[in-house]
Design a protein around this motif. Structure first.
Motif, PDB file in Angstrom:
ATOM      1  N   GLY A 185       2.423   1.226   3.696  1.00  0.00           N
ATOM      2  CA  GLY A 185       3.402   1.242   2.631  1.00  0.00           C
ATOM      3  C   GLY A 185       3.015   2.195   1.517  1.00  0.00           C
ATOM      4  O   GLY A 185       1.849   2.521   1.318  1.00  0.00           O
ATOM      5  N   GLU A 186       4.033   2.647   0.780  1.00  0.00           N
ATOM      6  CA  GLU A 186       3.830   3.613  -0.303  1.00  0.00           C
ATOM      7  C   GLU A 186       4.331   3.028  -1.611  1.00  0.00           C
ATOM      8  O   GLU A 186       5.409   2.441  -1.668  1.00  0.00           O
ATOM      9  N   VAL A 187       3.560   3.201  -2.670  1.00  0.00           N
ATOM     10  CA  VAL A 187       3.963   2.794  -4.014  1.00  0.00           C
ATOM     11  C   VAL A 187       4.025   4.044  -4.880  1.00  0.00           C
ATOM     12  O   VAL A 187       3.067   4.821  -4.939  1.00  0.00           O
ATOM     13  N   LEU A 188       5.153   4.230  -5.539  1.00  0.00           N
ATOM     14  CA  LEU A 188       5.364   5.411  -6.366  1.00  0.00           C
ATOM     15  C   LEU A 188       5.369   5.016  -7.836  1.00  0.00           C
ATOM     16  O   LEU A 188       6.044   4.057  -8.229  1.00  0.00           O
ATOM     17  N   ASP A 189       4.627   5.754  -8.639  1.00  0.00           N
ATOM     18  CA  ASP A 189       4.566   5.499 -10.081  1.00  0.00           C
ATOM     19  C   ASP A 189       4.791   6.825 -10.805  1.00  0.00           C
ATOM     20  O   ASP A 189       4.089   7.818 -10.518  1.00  0.00           O
TER      21      ASP A 189
ATOM     22  N   THR B  65       3.106  11.992 -11.470  1.00  0.00           N
ATOM     23  CA  THR B  65       3.625  11.253 -10.315  1.00  0.00           C
ATOM     24  C   THR B  65       2.450  10.840  -9.451  1.00  0.00           C
ATOM     25  O   THR B  65       1.638  11.689  -9.045  1.00  0.00           O
TER      26      THR B  65
ATOM     27  N   GLU C 210      10.400   6.721 -17.222  1.00  0.00           N
ATOM     28  CA  GLU C 210       9.963   6.374 -15.872  1.00  0.00           C
ATOM     29  C   GLU C 210      10.467   7.348 -14.817  1.00  0.00           C
ATOM     30  O   GLU C 210      10.233   7.136 -13.623  1.00  0.00           O
TER      31      GLU C 210
ATOM     32  N   GLU D 274      -4.518   7.948  -2.314  1.00  0.00           N
ATOM     33  CA  GLU D 274      -3.790   8.176  -3.564  1.00  0.00           C
ATOM     34  C   GLU D 274      -3.669   9.675  -3.811  1.00  0.00           C
ATOM     35  O   GLU D 274      -4.616  10.432  -3.596  1.00  0.00           O
TER      36      GLU D 274
ATOM     37  N   TYR E 121       1.287   8.684  -5.947  1.00  0.00           N
ATOM     38  CA  TYR E 121       1.597   8.006  -4.695  1.00  0.00           C
ATOM     39  C   TYR E 121       0.367   7.209  -4.282  1.00  0.00           C
ATOM     40  O   TYR E 121      -0.730   7.765  -4.178  1.00  0.00           O
ATOM     41  N   ARG E 122       0.547   5.916  -4.048  1.00  0.00           N
ATOM     42  CA  ARG E 122      -0.544   5.075  -3.559  1.00  0.00           C
ATOM     43  C   ARG E 122      -0.139   4.496  -2.204  1.00  0.00           C
ATOM     44  O   ARG E 122       0.984   4.032  -2.030  1.00  0.00           O
ATOM     45  N   TYR E 123      -1.086   4.501  -1.254  1.00  0.00           N
ATOM     46  CA  TYR E 123      -0.785   4.077   0.104  1.00  0.00           C
ATOM     47  C   TYR E 123      -1.623   2.853   0.474  1.00  0.00           C
ATOM     48  O   TYR E 123      -2.808   2.760   0.101  1.00  0.00           O
ATOM     49  N   ASP E 124      -1.012   1.941   1.221  1.00  0.00           N
ATOM     50  CA  ASP E 124      -1.719   0.733   1.657  1.00  0.00           C
ATOM     51  C   ASP E 124      -2.940   1.067   2.491  1.00  0.00           C
ATOM     52  O   ASP E 124      -3.979   0.407   2.401  1.00  0.00           O
TER      53      ASP E 124
END
Length: 265
Positions: A251-255, A9, A197, A71, A11-14
């Motif tokens: 903002g947060e992007v989850l992968d 998992t 996913e 991240e 988490y990436r942040y702007d």
């Protein structure tokens, strides 16, 4: 069967966050249906806090990350020996009474057609009623990715007739609770080809005389030796493998990627 798990998992942040705290339900408990051979949870730049077993018998770990970071990666790897218990949860230590799982949540509120659908199970023996409701959900909700969101309720998923395992599980526990049968949401892993996913989800219903019995309405079966159970709760939010909050950032992007395979024996 011995299953290997790799669950990543990210988490990436702007913009960098000042830090974050998380609660993990990422370590399987040992039951008659599963035995942990080796297991590791690693959080990038993470500081591990306390570990305990909650009243539902689930292993909970706390983690924190001191920022600034843009991240964070949570990597879960391990091996679990599983055996088929015909869906019955045996040897699981817990102290919460089953009737506590009759409580509704915002995601499992019995609206729409749920009361009418639930009544179709009345008059049946408990196990037969549970199988009937699981089959009903499997027929009424067609597996369709992207048709629902994390906030979609059980009633909405049944009305749309589309959804993923979260929606099947919410619908089933809601129907069961409507007829007085305790139901809970279970998060875990399912062996499948290729990368997934997300982790998997299914329901457990409390059947008098048997105890907790698992039903995977999405796949129209009871959990067997292809499944690894992580934890449970009243709904998807309550049973989430990872919960937490971040301080600051944008903002947060989850992968998420999950790979569950049978080990070479």
């Amino acid at each position: 069967m011995i299953l290997t798990v790799e669950h990543i998992t990210r988490y990436r942040y702007d913009s960098p966050v000042r830090g974050l705290v998380q609660s993990h339900r990422l370590t399987p408990a040992t039951t008659e249906g599963q035995r942990v051979l080796d297991w590791q949870v690693v959080v990038s730049d993470g500081l591990q806090g306390g570990t305990f077993r909650d009243g539902a018998g689930d292993v909970i770990e706390s983690w924190s990350v001191l920022g600034p970071v843009d991240e964070v990666e949570i990597r879960v790897t391990g091996r679990v020996e599983t055996n088929d218990q015909a869906g019955v949860l045996r040897g699981h230590r817990e102290t919460i009474a089953p009737f506590c799982y009759l409580r509704d949540t915002a995601l499992t509120h019995p609206g729409g057609a749920i009361p009418t659908l639930a009544r179709s199970a009345l008059g049946r023996e408990p196990l037969a009623a549970a199988h009937h409701l699981a089959s009903l959900v499997g027929e009424m909700i067609v597996w369709t990715t992207g048709a629902t969101q994390s906030q979609t309720t059980a009633a909405e998923a049944l009305e749309r007739g589309q959804g993923v395992c979260q929606d099947h599980t919410h619908a089933l526990v809601t129907l069961a609770r409507e007829i007085g049968m305790p139901g809970r949401y279970v998060s875990g892993y399912l062996m499948a080809e290729g990368l997934q996913e997300a982790a998997h989800a299914w329901a457990e219903l409390y059947v008098n005389g048997l105890g907790w019995v698992g039903f995977d309405a999405a796949n129209r079966c009871c959990p067997d030796d292809r499944y690894i159970r992580l934890g449970s709760g009243l709904d998807a939010q309550d049973a989430a493998p990872i919960r937490g909050s971040a301080r600051g950032g944008g903002g947060e992007v989850l992968d998420v990627t999950v790979a569950v395979q049978q080990a070479q024996q």
